[in-house]
Design a protein around this motif. Structure first.
Motif, PDB file in Angstrom:
ATOM      1  N   UNK A 184       1.431  -3.250  25.974  1.00  0.00           N
ATOM      2  CA  UNK A 184       1.054  -2.194  25.755  1.00  0.00           C
ATOM      3  C   UNK A 184       2.224  -1.682  24.716  1.00  0.00           C
ATOM      4  N   UNK A 185       1.584  -0.428  23.996  1.00  0.00           N
ATOM      5  CA  UNK A 185       2.374   0.571  23.315  1.00  0.00           C
ATOM      6  C   UNK A 185       3.185   1.587  23.008  1.00  0.00           C
ATOM      7  N   UNK A 186       4.398   2.258  23.562  1.00  0.00           N
ATOM      8  CA  UNK A 186       5.121   3.770  23.403  1.00  0.00           C
ATOM      9  C   UNK A 186       5.571   3.792  22.471  1.00  0.00           C
ATOM     10  N   UNK A 187       4.977   5.018  21.842  1.00  0.00           N
ATOM     11  CA  UNK A 187       5.242   5.761  20.691  1.00  0.00           C
ATOM     12  C   UNK A 187       6.829   6.085  20.582  1.00  0.00           C
ATOM     13  N   UNK A 188       7.559   6.158  21.444  1.00  0.00           N
ATOM     14  CA  UNK A 188       9.068   6.495  21.514  1.00  0.00           C
ATOM     15  C   UNK A 188       9.751   5.085  22.398  1.00  0.00           C
TER      16      UNK A 188
ATOM     17  N   UNK B 232      -4.799  -7.891  14.113  1.00  0.00           N
ATOM     18  CA  UNK B 232      -3.904  -7.133  13.294  1.00  0.00           C
ATOM     19  C   UNK B 232      -5.309  -6.151  13.621  1.00  0.00           C
ATOM     20  N   UNK B 233      -6.190  -6.190  13.796  1.00  0.00           N
ATOM     21  CA  UNK B 233      -7.237  -5.179  13.751  1.00  0.00           C
ATOM     22  C   UNK B 233      -6.623  -4.298  15.374  1.00  0.00           C
ATOM     23  N   UNK B 234      -6.123  -5.149  15.957  1.00  0.00           N
ATOM     24  CA  UNK B 234      -5.682  -3.992  17.241  1.00  0.00           C
ATOM     25  C   UNK B 234      -5.413  -2.933  17.686  1.00  0.00           C
ATOM     26  N   UNK B 235      -5.470  -1.754  18.075  1.00  0.00           N
ATOM     27  CA  UNK B 235      -5.209  -0.839  18.394  1.00  0.00           C
ATOM     28  C   UNK B 235      -4.202  -0.542  19.538  1.00  0.00           C
TER      29      UNK B 235
ATOM     30  N   UNK C  44      -3.767   2.961  21.043  1.00  0.00           N
ATOM     31  CA  UNK C  44      -4.879   3.796  21.692  1.00  0.00           C
ATOM     32  C   UNK C  44      -4.995   2.689  23.446  1.00  0.00           C
ATOM     33  N   UNK C  45      -4.741   1.295  23.156  1.00  0.00           N
ATOM     34  CA  UNK C  45      -4.725   0.254  24.299  1.00  0.00           C
ATOM     35  C   UNK C  45      -3.647  -0.671  24.947  1.00  0.00           C
ATOM     36  N   UNK C  46      -3.968  -1.129  25.935  1.00  0.00           N
ATOM     37  CA  UNK C  46      -3.493  -1.831  26.855  1.00  0.00           C
ATOM     38  C   UNK C  46      -4.701  -3.374  26.771  1.00  0.00           C
ATOM     39  N   UNK C  47      -3.095  -4.725  26.909  1.00  0.00           N
ATOM     40  CA  UNK C  47      -4.204  -5.957  27.421  1.00  0.00           C
ATOM     41  C   UNK C  47      -3.582  -6.499  28.292  1.00  0.00           C
TER      42      UNK C  47
ATOM     43  N   UNK D 216       1.996 -24.989  23.568  1.00  0.00           N
ATOM     44  CA  UNK D 216       0.845 -24.605  22.691  1.00  0.00           C
ATOM     45  C   UNK D 216      -0.300 -23.388  24.111  1.00  0.00           C
ATOM     46  N   UNK D 217       0.088 -23.653  25.098  1.00  0.00           N
ATOM     47  CA  UNK D 217      -0.680 -22.431  26.343  1.00  0.00           C
ATOM     48  C   UNK D 217       0.060 -21.248  26.009  1.00  0.00           C
ATOM     49  N   UNK D 218       1.427 -21.840  26.164  1.00  0.00           N
ATOM     50  CA  UNK D 218       2.262 -20.274  26.220  1.00  0.00           C
ATOM     51  C   UNK D 218       1.494 -19.267  25.044  1.00  0.00           C
ATOM     52  N   UNK D 219       1.771 -19.920  23.726  1.00  0.00           N
ATOM     53  CA  UNK D 219       0.594 -19.041  22.763  1.00  0.00           C
ATOM     54  C   UNK D 219      -0.570 -18.777  22.624  1.00  0.00           C
ATOM     55  N   UNK D 220      -1.401 -19.041  23.524  1.00  0.00           N
ATOM     56  CA  UNK D 220      -2.440 -19.059  23.715  1.00  0.00           C
ATOM     57  C   UNK D 220      -2.966 -17.716  24.773  1.00  0.00           C
ATOM     58  N   UNK D 221      -1.853 -17.637  25.686  1.00  0.00           N
ATOM     59  CA  UNK D 221      -1.579 -16.614  26.915  1.00  0.00           C
ATOM     60  C   UNK D 221      -1.268 -15.299  25.249  1.00  0.00           C
ATOM     61  N   UNK D 222      -0.586 -16.010  24.480  1.00  0.00           N
ATOM     62  CA  UNK D 222       0.464 -14.679  23.211  1.00  0.00           C
ATOM     63  C   UNK D 222      -0.896 -14.276  22.050  1.00  0.00           C
ATOM     64  N   UNK D 223      -1.804 -15.346  22.078  1.00  0.00           N
ATOM     65  CA  UNK D 223      -2.732 -14.694  21.478  1.00  0.00           C
ATOM     66  C   UNK D 223      -4.332 -14.444  22.484  1.00  0.00           C
ATOM     67  N   UNK D 224      -4.493 -14.129  23.677  1.00  0.00           N
ATOM     68  CA  UNK D 224      -5.283 -13.586  24.707  1.00  0.00           C
ATOM     69  C   UNK D 224      -4.553 -12.257  24.550  1.00  0.00           C
ATOM     70  N   UNK D 225      -3.208 -11.623  24.897  1.00  0.00           N
ATOM     71  CA  UNK D 225      -2.678 -10.082  24.227  1.00  0.00           C
ATOM     72  C   UNK D 225      -2.990  -9.437  23.191  1.00  0.00           C
ATOM     73  N   UNK D 226      -3.729 -10.130  22.607  1.00  0.00           N
ATOM     74  CA  UNK D 226      -4.182  -9.439  21.272  1.00  0.00           C
ATOM     75  C   UNK D 226      -3.379  -9.663  20.154  1.00  0.00           C
TER      76      UNK D 226
END
Length: 207
Positions: free
Chosen positions: A192-196, A171-174, A177-180, A157-167
């Motif tokens: 973070x996300x890299x297009x390539x 679905x609305x988080x871009x 353009x951002x990283x958490x 459950x706590x692992x899931x909370x870390x994933x949740x905190x990472x946004x």
């Protein structure tokens, strides 16, 4: 006529030289205070001794603060933690096609997910980087795996909370353009996300 007796005053212990030197070595701040109160040496020598004592006292703290502790002390320790977490989660992941270079070890968890270990000259693992281009479920499972193995005291459950905190589930988080970043028990997780490259998830010790 009674013989004359001479009385010698005993020097208090806190005014003795050995007591001052003892505390200069064991606990320099108190030793410095004694040295100045006793008025030993010239002022210049006291200043020099004070600087040396402060440096001696602060050096171990500076070393600890400037040294980043590794996630794992060696490859075996990392592999054991990985295999334990895979077994606990009943996953089919394995470290395959290992490619070792001077400061990295690259392996495949599956065909779409790559794991990179950043290591130092002694083989200690300082950072884990997961690069994923597969389906969302595989990426979430891989991230949960890395969180669980680097923070073994956390419940699922706590692992899931870390994933949740990472946004991760926002679905609305871009991510384009951002990283958490989330810190949990002196472990830093960054997403973070890299297009390539795709999704990039890194794990390291907090400095």
């Amino acid at each position: 006529m009674q013989p004359e007796t001479s009385l010698r005053r005993r020097t208090p212990i806190f005014q003795t030289a050995w007591f001052m030197w003892f505390w200069l070595i064991v606990f320099p701040p108190f030793g410095i205070l004694l040295m100045w109160r006793q008025g030993r040496f010239t002022k210049i020598k006291r200043i020099v001794a004070t600087v040396i004592a402060i440096a001696y006292f602060a050096f171990p703290t500076i070393i600890v603060m400037t040294t980043t502790l590794p996630l794992y002390n060696n490859q075996k320790e990392f592999s054991d933690a990985f295999n334990k977490e895979v077994k606990d989660l009943d996953l089919s992941y394995s470290l395959e096609n290992l490619k070792k270079e001077d400061d990295t070890i690259t392996s495949k968890l599956d065909k779409d997910i790559t794991l990179i270990e950043n290591i130092d000259g002694n083989g200690a693992v300082h950072e884990l980087i997961m690069v994923g281009q597969g389906e969302g479920t595989d990426i979430v499972l891989s991230m949960g795996l890395l969180i669980g193995m680097t923070n073994p005291e956390l419940s699922q459950k706590e692992v899931g909370e870390v994933l949740k905190d990472l946004r991760l589930f926002d679905e609305s988080y871009k991510y384009q353009r951002n990283e958490t970043t989330v810190e949990k028990n002196a472990i830093r997780y960054n997403l973070k996300y890299d297009q390539s490259a795709g999704v990039i998830f890194s794990v390291s010790k907090v400095d």
